[in-house]
Design an enzyme around this catalytic site. Structure first.
Site, PDB file in Angstrom:
ATOM      1  N   GLU A 271       0.830  -1.208   0.000  1.00 59.97           N
ATOM      2  CA  GLU A 271       0.000   0.000   0.000  1.00 59.97           C
ATOM      3  C   GLU A 271       0.871   1.267   0.000  1.00 59.97           C
ATOM      4  OE1 GLU A 271      -3.590   1.974   2.725  1.00 59.97           O
ATOM      5  OE2 GLU A 271      -2.381   0.316   3.494  1.00 59.97           O
ATOM      6  N   LYS A 331      -9.393   2.940  -3.643  1.00 60.36           N
ATOM      7  CA  LYS A 331      -9.943   2.428  -2.390  1.00 60.36           C
ATOM      8  C   LYS A 331     -11.280   3.072  -2.060  1.00 60.36           C
ATOM      9  CE  LYS A 331      -8.640   1.434   2.415  1.00 60.36           C
ATOM     10  NZ  LYS A 331      -7.653   1.655   3.479  1.00 60.36           N
ATOM     11  N   CYS A 383      -5.775  -2.736   2.227  1.00 63.82           N
ATOM     12  CA  CYS A 383      -5.746  -2.713   3.687  1.00 63.82           C
ATOM     13  C   CYS A 383      -7.082  -3.108   4.302  1.00 63.82           C
ATOM     14  CB  CYS A 383      -5.281  -1.328   4.159  1.00 63.82           C
ATOM     15  SG  CYS A 383      -4.924  -1.246   5.931  1.00 63.82           S
TER      16      CYS A 383
END
Length: 508
Positions: A271, A331, A383
């Protein structure tokens, strides 16, 4: 038996027992994996709620939730104090408020149970109703205020026979069966008479032996040849990640570690491995992609994606296939305060914690296409997104592999990253697909379609993980229908509990 009645009745002794019981669930989850304690935790809560009024039950439920979240997620203190620069007192206060707020969900659950759903006479309906209410609570907690789907009961069974139910109904079905098992074992009314005891025993055997049998069913099939992968764990300190003076060192480290791996199908960086906006780092990423392409390797990396299509700058936490225009994912499930600040106009500037670097990400679209790499579709999760069951299942159903990139440096050497890994394993089991899990400092791992870790490297070390993953195709029941059948069944049972309770209360 007077002391047992005192524990179950209202008062501080029962509330203290509830706090301890809540903490047992944390011990049932990773990294402790003492799963029988999870059954004991729910069994104790079920019993200490029985004689209470709705108000008393709400307090007791809150105490149980306090024990659960204080022991299970208080690692947020590290991100607030160490990386958010809050003083120990302030960080402790914010952590306490976070834990106490989460416990209110359990308080609401206990209040609903005592006031609306608990049968007048204990027995089968009591056990089934409590289990269904618990699943409803977990689903609600995964949705309310963007959700916090952590510490679900079903996760304690990633390595038990019940894991066979994961491809059938996901982690929430495992939670239902876990809570039902605990309540049946803790309900004396079910075991008083031989016929009922025989039925309860048969049901418990069916649940657990059924799970064992389901573990041998292959819901998906291999699709094509295995892929060789290399995951780069650079172990960049969080304090240096966004430091302009450290960026060149970071990029050089990823470059050199990647070139050292030789020809593989996929190289994965974690990430925001590239700590520079995409428009500024595009030349570097394209050059890396071109060099890797000469040896048949595809680079996948986390990167902040900047966009000006709306006339103003928007920055997204993204993952992209380097050198392939538009082949990226933005995301959607953002972490409060870490990636965006609620009530930003009020909170910004009050304390350093509300001004963390890169805490102004925009939310990506809810519906996006998978990544395309090495001839396959990869379902990407950044994540925190890997902990949302239905969210992950929607993308997984369109893909042959799962890939998640993360940066758990925020939580230091706590149990948080290990809990995160356990949830990633559940996503692999639910979907029947292999997962590639690349992180900045661990746990970097390859997980097969049955949730088994086939390869991993130690945390907090600069290492590369090399291994193989097998793309798979096909849809199991959970991937096909997600949580809809279970949610409908839970709703029907809870409605039946309300109706039965009202009938018993009506005067004859």
């Amino acid at each position: 038996m007077q002391w047992i009645d005192r524990l179950r009745g209202p008062g501080w002794m029962g509330n203290l027992l509830a706090i301890v019981a809540g903490g047992l669930t944390t011990l049932a989850l990773a990294p402790f994996d003492l799963w029988p304690l999870g059954l004991a935790s729910i069994a104790l809560l079920y019993q200490v709620l029985q004689p209470l009024t709705p108000r008393q039950a709400a307090l007791r439920g809150w105490c149980w939730g306090l024990g659960l979240f204080a022991s299970g997620v208080s690692w947020v203190y590290i991100s607030i104090h160490v990386h958010g620069y809050a003083s120990p007192v302030l960080a402790g206060l914010l952590t306490g408020l976070f834990v106490a707020g989460l416990a209110l969900v359990i308080a609401l659950t206990a209040w609903l149970w005592a006031g609306w759903l608990r049968p007048i006479k204990a027995g089968w309906w009591s056990c089934i109703g409590f289990a269904c209410l618990w699943v409803a609570q977990e689903i609600f907690r995964g949705w309310f205020l963007t959700g916090f789907p952590w510490l679900y009961q079903g996760y304690m069974h990633t390595d038990t026979w019940l894991s066979g139910f994961a491809p059938v109904g996901g982690v929430w079905l495992l939670s239902l069966l876990t809570v039902l098992t605990a309540c049946l074992l803790a309900e004396p009314a079910v075991w008083k008479r031989l016929p009922q005891a025989a039925c309860a025993s048969a049901l418990l055997l069916a649940i657990w032996l059924g799970g064992l049998g389901l573990r041998h069913i292959e819901w998906t099939q291999p699709a094509g040849d295995p892929l060789s992968v290399a995951l780069i764990q650079a172990d960049i300190p969080q304090s240096r990640k966004w430091d302009p003076d450290h960026i060149q060192h970071t990029l050089s480290l990823y470059r050199d570690m990647s070139y050292a791996q030789g020809p593989v199908d996929l190289i994965v960086w974690p990430e925001t491995a590239i700590p520079v906006l995409q428009t500024q780092a595009q030349g570097f990423a394209d050059a890396m992609a071109a060099n890797f392409a000469e040896q048949g390797t595809t680079l996948i990396t986390g990167i902040p994606v900047d966009n000006y299509d709306t006339g103003e700058l928007r920055i997204y936490n993204g993952i992209m296939v380097a050198g392939s225009a538009g082949n990226h994912y933005l995301k959607n499930k953002l972490v409060p305060f870490g990636e965006y600040v609620p009530m930003e106009q009020v909170l910004r500037g009050l304390i350093a914690f509300f001004d963390l670097p890169m805490s102004s990400f925009s939310r990506g679209p809810a519906v996006q296409a998978p990544l395309e790499a090495a001839g396959y579709q990869l379902a990407p999760f950044i994540c925190y997104e890997a902990v949302y069951p239905d969210f992950a299942a929607r993308l997984a159903a369109k893909s042959e592999l799962l890939i998640t990139i993360s940066n758990d440096s925020w939580f230091g050497e706590s149990i948080g990253p290990l809990q995160h890994l356990q949830m990633a394993r559940m996503r692999a089991m639910e979907s029947g697909r292999w997962m590639i899990r690349g992180t900045n400092n661990g746990v970097t791992a390859l997980i097969d379609h049955q949730g088994r870790i086939t390869a991993s490297i130690p945390q907090f070390e600069q290492l590369a993980l090399n291994g193989w993953v097998q793309p798979r195709e096909g849809l199991g029941p959970y991937l096909r229908w997600r949580s809809w059948p279970l949610s409908l069944a839970v709703l029907v049972v809870l409605l039946a509990c309300v109706i039965r309770r009202r009938r018993y209360r009506q005067p004859t």
